[in-house]
Design a protein around this motif. Sequence first.
Motif, PDB file in Angstrom:
ATOM      1  N   ARG A 176      19.596  10.911  -5.912  1.00  0.00           N
ATOM      2  CA  ARG A 176      19.441  10.843  -4.457  1.00  0.00           C
ATOM      3  C   ARG A 176      18.000  10.528  -4.091  1.00  0.00           C
ATOM      4  NH1 ARG A 176      22.340   8.729  -3.520  1.00  0.00           N
ATOM      5  NH2 ARG A 176      22.526   9.103  -1.282  1.00  0.00           N
ATOM      6  N   VAL A 177      17.553   9.330  -4.494  1.00  0.00           N
ATOM      7  CA  VAL A 177      16.206   8.872  -4.190  1.00  0.00           C
ATOM      8  C   VAL A 177      16.273   7.478  -3.587  1.00  0.00           C
ATOM      9  CG1 VAL A 177      13.953   8.214  -5.144  1.00  0.00           C
ATOM     10  CG2 VAL A 177      15.114  10.257  -6.000  1.00  0.00           C
ATOM     11  N   GLY A 178      15.598   7.305  -2.456  1.00  0.00           N
ATOM     12  CA  GLY A 178      15.496   6.006  -1.812  1.00  0.00           C
ATOM     13  C   GLY A 178      14.121   5.827  -1.215  1.00  0.00           C
ATOM     14  N   PHE A 179      13.911   4.678  -0.582  1.00  0.00           N
ATOM     15  CA  PHE A 179      12.596   4.362  -0.029  1.00  0.00           C
ATOM     16  C   PHE A 179      12.749   3.617   1.294  1.00  0.00           C
ATOM     17  CE2 PHE A 179      12.488   4.133  -4.646  1.00  0.00           C
ATOM     18  CZ  PHE A 179      11.449   5.002  -4.972  1.00  0.00           C
ATOM     19  N   ALA A 180      11.852   3.926   2.225  1.00  0.00           N
ATOM     20  CA  ALA A 180      11.673   3.117   3.423  1.00  0.00           C
ATOM     21  C   ALA A 180      10.300   2.484   3.321  1.00  0.00           C
ATOM     22  CB  ALA A 180      11.777   3.976   4.681  1.00  0.00           C
ATOM     23  N   ILE A 181      10.220   1.172   3.583  1.00  0.00           N
ATOM     24  CA  ILE A 181       8.962   0.446   3.474  1.00  0.00           C
ATOM     25  C   ILE A 181       8.692  -0.228   4.816  1.00  0.00           C
ATOM     26  CG2 ILE A 181       7.621  -1.210   2.126  1.00  0.00           C
ATOM     27  CD1 ILE A 181      10.960  -0.238   0.761  1.00  0.00           C
ATOM     28  N   GLY A 182       7.522   0.017   5.381  1.00  0.00           N
ATOM     29  CA  GLY A 182       7.206  -0.569   6.669  1.00  0.00           C
ATOM     30  C   GLY A 182       5.810  -0.192   7.128  1.00  0.00           C
ATOM     31  N   GLU A 183       5.550  -0.404   8.428  1.00  0.00           N
ATOM     32  CA  GLU A 183       4.256  -0.064   8.998  1.00  0.00           C
ATOM     33  C   GLU A 183       4.055   1.451   8.982  1.00  0.00           C
ATOM     34  OE1 GLU A 183       1.770  -2.095  10.129  1.00  0.00           O
ATOM     35  OE2 GLU A 183       2.969  -3.657   9.145  1.00  0.00           O
ATOM     36  N   PRO A 184       2.829   1.921   8.724  1.00  0.00           N
ATOM     37  CA  PRO A 184       2.583   3.369   8.636  1.00  0.00           C
ATOM     38  C   PRO A 184       3.003   4.148   9.878  1.00  0.00           C
ATOM     39  CG  PRO A 184       0.728   2.173   7.727  1.00  0.00           C
ATOM     40  CD  PRO A 184       1.631   1.140   8.338  1.00  0.00           C
ATOM     41  N   ASP A 185       2.831   3.573  11.085  1.00  0.00           N
ATOM     42  CA  ASP A 185       3.211   4.330  12.283  1.00  0.00           C
ATOM     43  C   ASP A 185       4.721   4.496  12.373  1.00  0.00           C
ATOM     44  OD1 ASP A 185       3.513   1.606  12.712  1.00  0.00           O
ATOM     45  OD2 ASP A 185       3.089   1.729  14.859  1.00  0.00           O
ATOM     46  N   VAL A 186       5.478   3.479  11.935  1.00  0.00           N
ATOM     47  CA  VAL A 186       6.944   3.598  11.904  1.00  0.00           C
ATOM     48  C   VAL A 186       7.357   4.658  10.892  1.00  0.00           C
ATOM     49  CG1 VAL A 186       9.100   2.415  11.331  1.00  0.00           C
ATOM     50  CG2 VAL A 186       7.345   1.236  12.676  1.00  0.00           C
ATOM     51  N   LEU A 187       6.735   4.625   9.714  1.00  0.00           N
ATOM     52  CA  LEU A 187       7.091   5.598   8.675  1.00  0.00           C
ATOM     53  C   LEU A 187       6.717   7.014   9.093  1.00  0.00           C
ATOM     54  CD1 LEU A 187       6.170   3.760   5.354  1.00  0.00           C
ATOM     55  CD2 LEU A 187       8.292   3.696   6.674  1.00  0.00           C
ATOM     56  N   GLU A 204       0.837  -1.198   0.000  1.00  0.00           N
ATOM     57  CA  GLU A 204       0.000   0.000   0.000  1.00  0.00           C
ATOM     58  C   GLU A 204       0.873   1.249   0.000  1.00  0.00           C
ATOM     59  OE1 GLU A 204      -3.323   0.006  -0.262  1.00  0.00           O
ATOM     60  OE2 GLU A 204      -3.187  -2.189  -0.440  1.00  0.00           O
ATOM     61  N   GLU A 205       0.325   2.335  -0.544  1.00  0.00           N
ATOM     62  CA  GLU A 205       1.073   3.597  -0.559  1.00  0.00           C
ATOM     63  C   GLU A 205       1.444   4.042   0.846  1.00  0.00           C
ATOM     64  OE1 GLU A 205       0.536   8.262  -1.961  1.00  0.00           O
ATOM     65  OE2 GLU A 205      -0.983   6.770  -2.517  1.00  0.00           O
ATOM     66  N   ALA A 206       0.604   3.749   1.833  1.00  0.00           N
ATOM     67  CA  ALA A 206       0.884   4.139   3.224  1.00  0.00           C
ATOM     68  C   ALA A 206       2.095   3.427   3.798  1.00  0.00           C
ATOM     69  CB  ALA A 206      -0.342   3.854   4.094  1.00  0.00           C
ATOM     70  N   ASN A 207       2.542   2.371   3.099  1.00  0.00           N
ATOM     71  CA  ASN A 207       3.706   1.612   3.575  1.00  0.00           C
ATOM     72  C   ASN A 207       5.013   2.099   2.968  1.00  0.00           C
ATOM     73  OD1 ASN A 207       1.420  -0.942   3.305  1.00  0.00           O
ATOM     74  ND2 ASN A 207       2.384  -0.514   5.278  1.00  0.00           N
ATOM     75  N   VAL A 208       4.986   3.226   2.231  1.00  0.00           N
ATOM     76  CA  VAL A 208       6.185   3.713   1.538  1.00  0.00           C
ATOM     77  C   VAL A 208       6.485   5.152   1.943  1.00  0.00           C
ATOM     78  CG1 VAL A 208       7.188   4.292  -0.713  1.00  0.00           C
ATOM     79  CG2 VAL A 208       5.852   2.191  -0.441  1.00  0.00           C
ATOM     80  N   LEU A 209       7.754   5.402   2.253  1.00  0.00           N
ATOM     81  CA  LEU A 209       8.235   6.758   2.501  1.00  0.00           C
ATOM     82  C   LEU A 209       9.391   7.024   1.548  1.00  0.00           C
ATOM     83  CD1 LEU A 209       8.444   9.402   4.195  1.00  0.00           C
ATOM     84  CD2 LEU A 209      10.041   8.165   5.701  1.00  0.00           C
ATOM     85  N   VAL A 210       9.281   8.070   0.745  1.00  0.00           N
ATOM     86  CA  VAL A 210      10.361   8.458  -0.163  1.00  0.00           C
ATOM     87  C   VAL A 210      11.388   9.279   0.616  1.00  0.00           C
ATOM     88  CG1 VAL A 210      10.970   9.745  -2.248  1.00  0.00           C
ATOM     89  CG2 VAL A 210       8.830   8.445  -2.155  1.00  0.00           C
ATOM     90  N   THR A 211      12.659   8.943   0.453  1.00  0.00           N
ATOM     91  CA  THR A 211      13.736   9.634   1.169  1.00  0.00           C
ATOM     92  C   THR A 211      14.827  10.070   0.199  1.00  0.00           C
ATOM     93  OG1 THR A 211      14.863   7.514   1.616  1.00  0.00           O
ATOM     94  CG2 THR A 211      13.316   8.328   3.293  1.00  0.00           C
ATOM     95  N   ALA A 212      15.723  10.896   0.669  1.00  0.00           N
ATOM     96  CA  ALA A 212      16.838  11.375  -0.157  1.00  0.00           C
ATOM     97  C   ALA A 212      17.938  10.323  -0.168  1.00  0.00           C
ATOM     98  CB  ALA A 212      17.372  12.699   0.378  1.00  0.00           C
TER      99      ALA A 212
END
Length: 453
Positions: free
Chosen positions: A220-231, A74-82
């Motif tokens: 400089r693009v990366g991703f963190a994938i996890g539970e929404p509260d962690v993100l 789900e989109e809520a499980n993804v955070l875009v990072t530098a």
Amino acid sequence: MTGTGIQSAAPTPNPGIERAYGPQKPLAPCDLWLGGNEGRPPQALDVPFRSEALGRYPSTASLSRAFASKLGVEEANVLVTAGADDALLRIALAYLGAGREIVLPTPTFEMIPRYARVAGGTIVDVPWEADTPYPTDAVIAAVTPDTSVVAIVSPNNPTGAVATSDDVRRVAEAAPHALVVVDQAYAEFADEDLAPAALAQSNAVVLRTMSKAYGCAGLRVGFAIGEPDVLETLRAAGNPYPVAAPSLAAAERRLAANVGAIARIVREERRKLAALLQDLGLRAAPSQGNFVFARSDRAVLIRDLVAGLGVGIRAFPGVPGLEDALRITCPGDPRDFERLTLALRCALAPDTLLFADGAQLEGGDVIRERLASEYRIADIDGATDPAEALRASRGKRAWMLCSTCDEVAAARRARVLPIGFAAEGADGKRTALATAGAGVCVQRADDLEEILP
């Protein structure tokens, strides 16, 4: 300042701040840089981008949706990072601090302990040798009530070693109060994707990047994938707009590409490179990254020699436990891979020594007689092309002793490895020869004999 009663003094930085990151590089210029593990860049990337977007703070929503779709979450499980580095710094700031520990198998990606120290956390090292499985039992034994983060970097940088899905599950279950960070920067090159096993655990977060298989380190693009509260916690620990609009647009376009072909090329190069290094006398470890890790007592010398042919590889001088280590990125291109292999063979298995006119070593005649039993020896003057001299000697891989920058340049054009010669005390000349492209500089005949294989 004056008149305030405050004495002038330098501000005191956070005790966790160290010297800025920057790998030590040889002086010789390298136009084929294989020391940073960047992926092969796309030959063309047509990115439609409207200049009006530059006037607004960028939204990561579109890229988040695209990556979530690609990964099947789900989109809520993804955070875009530098980059994944940004995610690691956010994790350190959010979950580490005084009295909090990170269990960290080492050696590993050096920014992780740097960020941990900046955040004030305590690092609990667990040894992880290059050719061994992830040390799951030792990691679990190191977990305490103060453990806030456990790291699983797989494939590991710089060694290329890997963990398994079972390792991820066991660690996450043994440390339910800690965040298990599964850094998968090199996932596309590995035999097993750990993301499904990690995302099945509520206390795990997976990191991915566009810098390796996608060949877009400059975005400089990366991703963190996890539970929404962690993100959400990680979102709060960093900049609200971490990636520039042009990078977001380019990353979304590049994300649509199938990188399976480049991964297959790299795997084949990795196999051939490991075999070559073994044949040349180095101790190469099995790797599942886009690089090969090897050890040699002459690691820094090898790095400098290869740089003499314009190829940059990574050594780790002064890094505890890695003083004898080399890490070589697979270029992902047949011509560049051929150039890398030729440079390694020339540096580690020369068959010919060319002596330019001005390079008159003290005691050189004796040394030349001694070396003549192992190498072809030839003298050349300024009018002779080093490539012709090599062919005339019927050799294949040559070193050339050079006393001028012009001779160094001629050697490099001919794919002959230039060794600078400057008499003792001529530091300025030695530096000039090195920056012109001499891999190594010698002062005496004994020095030349010492650096030869």
